[in-house]
Design a protein around this motif. Sequence first.
Motif, PDB file in Angstrom:
ATOM      1  N   ALA A  42      -8.274   1.127  -8.961  1.00  0.00           N
ATOM      2  CA  ALA A  42      -7.709   2.517  -9.064  1.00  0.00           C
ATOM      3  C   ALA A  42      -8.091   3.243  -7.821  1.00  0.00           C
ATOM      4  O   ALA A  42      -6.764   4.375  -7.355  1.00  0.00           O
ATOM      5  CB  ALA A  42      -8.527   3.068  -9.929  1.00  0.00           C
ATOM      6  N   VAL A  43      -9.064   3.527  -7.235  1.00  0.00           N
ATOM      7  CA  VAL A  43      -9.318   4.143  -5.872  1.00  0.00           C
ATOM      8  C   VAL A  43      -8.306   3.637  -4.694  1.00  0.00           C
ATOM      9  O   VAL A  43      -7.888   4.687  -4.165  1.00  0.00           O
ATOM     10  CB  VAL A  43     -10.749   4.125  -5.555  1.00  0.00           C
ATOM     11  CG1 VAL A  43     -10.863   4.590  -4.156  1.00  0.00           C
ATOM     12  CG2 VAL A  43     -11.520   4.611  -6.661  1.00  0.00           C
ATOM     13  N   GLN A  44      -8.266   2.336  -4.565  1.00  0.00           N
ATOM     14  CA  GLN A  44      -7.449   1.856  -3.501  1.00  0.00           C
ATOM     15  C   GLN A  44      -6.079   2.523  -3.588  1.00  0.00           C
ATOM     16  O   GLN A  44      -5.400   2.687  -2.638  1.00  0.00           O
ATOM     17  CB  GLN A  44      -7.572   0.341  -3.587  1.00  0.00           C
ATOM     18  CG  GLN A  44      -6.584  -0.368  -2.439  1.00  0.00           C
ATOM     19  CD  GLN A  44      -6.831  -1.490  -2.497  1.00  0.00           C
ATOM     20  OE1 GLN A  44      -7.252  -2.504  -3.372  1.00  0.00           O
ATOM     21  NE2 GLN A  44      -6.342  -2.451  -1.414  1.00  0.00           N
ATOM     22  N   TYR A  45      -5.374   2.308  -4.754  1.00  0.00           N
ATOM     23  CA  TYR A  45      -4.021   2.757  -4.888  1.00  0.00           C
ATOM     24  C   TYR A  45      -3.814   4.079  -4.751  1.00  0.00           C
ATOM     25  O   TYR A  45      -2.853   4.843  -4.265  1.00  0.00           O
ATOM     26  CB  TYR A  45      -3.338   2.014  -6.445  1.00  0.00           C
ATOM     27  CG  TYR A  45      -2.799   0.794  -6.011  1.00  0.00           C
ATOM     28  CD1 TYR A  45      -1.560   0.503  -5.949  1.00  0.00           C
ATOM     29  CD2 TYR A  45      -3.895  -0.320  -6.241  1.00  0.00           C
ATOM     30  CE1 TYR A  45      -1.048  -0.757  -5.705  1.00  0.00           C
ATOM     31  CE2 TYR A  45      -3.486  -1.569  -5.806  1.00  0.00           C
ATOM     32  CZ  TYR A  45      -1.843  -1.727  -5.806  1.00  0.00           C
ATOM     33  OH  TYR A  45      -1.397  -2.967  -5.599  1.00  0.00           O
ATOM     34  N   PHE A  76       5.530   9.517  -6.667  1.00  0.00           N
ATOM     35  CA  PHE A  76       4.157   9.178  -6.221  1.00  0.00           C
ATOM     36  C   PHE A  76       3.084   9.932  -6.723  1.00  0.00           C
ATOM     37  O   PHE A  76       1.993   9.312  -7.139  1.00  0.00           O
ATOM     38  CB  PHE A  76       3.960   9.368  -4.356  1.00  0.00           C
ATOM     39  CG  PHE A  76       4.704   8.525  -3.652  1.00  0.00           C
ATOM     40  CD1 PHE A  76       4.763   7.086  -4.077  1.00  0.00           C
ATOM     41  CD2 PHE A  76       5.283   8.743  -2.495  1.00  0.00           C
ATOM     42  CE1 PHE A  76       5.515   6.070  -3.166  1.00  0.00           C
ATOM     43  CE2 PHE A  76       5.992   7.846  -1.719  1.00  0.00           C
ATOM     44  CZ  PHE A  76       5.993   6.613  -1.987  1.00  0.00           C
ATOM     45  N   ALA A  77       3.218  11.288  -7.174  1.00  0.00           N
ATOM     46  CA  ALA A  77       2.187  12.041  -7.584  1.00  0.00           C
ATOM     47  C   ALA A  77       1.811  11.476  -9.181  1.00  0.00           C
ATOM     48  O   ALA A  77       0.802  11.214  -9.601  1.00  0.00           O
ATOM     49  CB  ALA A  77       2.607  13.463  -7.618  1.00  0.00           C
ATOM     50  N   PHE A 109       5.570   4.123  -8.775  1.00  0.00           N
ATOM     51  CA  PHE A 109       5.201   3.691  -7.096  1.00  0.00           C
ATOM     52  C   PHE A 109       6.225   3.115  -6.348  1.00  0.00           C
ATOM     53  O   PHE A 109       6.848   3.544  -5.511  1.00  0.00           O
ATOM     54  CB  PHE A 109       3.912   2.915  -6.996  1.00  0.00           C
ATOM     55  CG  PHE A 109       2.494   3.605  -7.301  1.00  0.00           C
ATOM     56  CD1 PHE A 109       2.562   4.933  -7.027  1.00  0.00           C
ATOM     57  CD2 PHE A 109       1.481   2.890  -7.729  1.00  0.00           C
ATOM     58  CE1 PHE A 109       1.230   5.518  -7.362  1.00  0.00           C
ATOM     59  CE2 PHE A 109       0.401   3.427  -7.916  1.00  0.00           C
ATOM     60  CZ  PHE A 109       0.149   4.959  -7.750  1.00  0.00           C
ATOM     61  N   LEU A 110       6.909   2.116  -7.248  1.00  0.00           N
ATOM     62  CA  LEU A 110       8.019   1.353  -6.532  1.00  0.00           C
ATOM     63  C   LEU A 110       9.202   2.288  -6.558  1.00  0.00           C
ATOM     64  O   LEU A 110       9.867   2.271  -5.316  1.00  0.00           O
ATOM     65  CB  LEU A 110       8.254   0.101  -7.614  1.00  0.00           C
ATOM     66  CG  LEU A 110       7.289  -1.028  -7.547  1.00  0.00           C
ATOM     67  CD1 LEU A 110       7.709  -1.912  -8.826  1.00  0.00           C
ATOM     68  CD2 LEU A 110       7.197  -1.766  -6.287  1.00  0.00           C
ATOM     69  N   LEU A 111       9.546   3.187  -7.643  1.00  0.00           N
ATOM     70  CA  LEU A 111      10.542   3.901  -7.306  1.00  0.00           C
ATOM     71  C   LEU A 111      10.378   4.966  -6.488  1.00  0.00           C
ATOM     72  O   LEU A 111      11.434   5.432  -5.711  1.00  0.00           O
ATOM     73  CB  LEU A 111      10.910   4.650  -8.708  1.00  0.00           C
ATOM     74  CG  LEU A 111      11.284   3.810  -9.880  1.00  0.00           C
ATOM     75  CD1 LEU A 111      11.454   4.501 -11.139  1.00  0.00           C
ATOM     76  CD2 LEU A 111      12.632   3.347  -9.369  1.00  0.00           C
TER      77      LEU A 111
END
Length: 125
Positions: A42-45, A76-77, A109-111
């Motif tokens: 979770a932190v990494q992403y 992204f947010a 994220f992909l979008l």
Amino acid sequence: MASVSLFVTAIFGFLAVALGAFGAHGLKDRLSADMLAVYHTAVQYHFVHTLALLGVSILLHQGAQHGALKASVWLFAVGILIFSGSLYALAITNIRILGAITPIGGVLFLLGWLSLAVAAWKGLS
């Protein structure tokens, strides 16, 4: 839009550092190794997509106004909120159903990355 996206980025950056530190220092003795790994993911992403937000915010601040660029900010947010948020909650509560929500954030994220690619393809104007 540029100021809003930079503000959102700053908040997400602050939270990434705070939640990362909390996980490293406050949770390391309270979570199983598996749940600590989930929290770490979770932190990494969270961090990676906060940096992506920073890049998009800089482009917006420099005057790029493409609609796809603006869309990537929100993708992204919201992706951070859903992907990382669901993993944070899963790690802390061990409520497994929360893992079912995580892929929605991944799709966002992909979008977001695709929206950024569209904006770049069309010249960011």
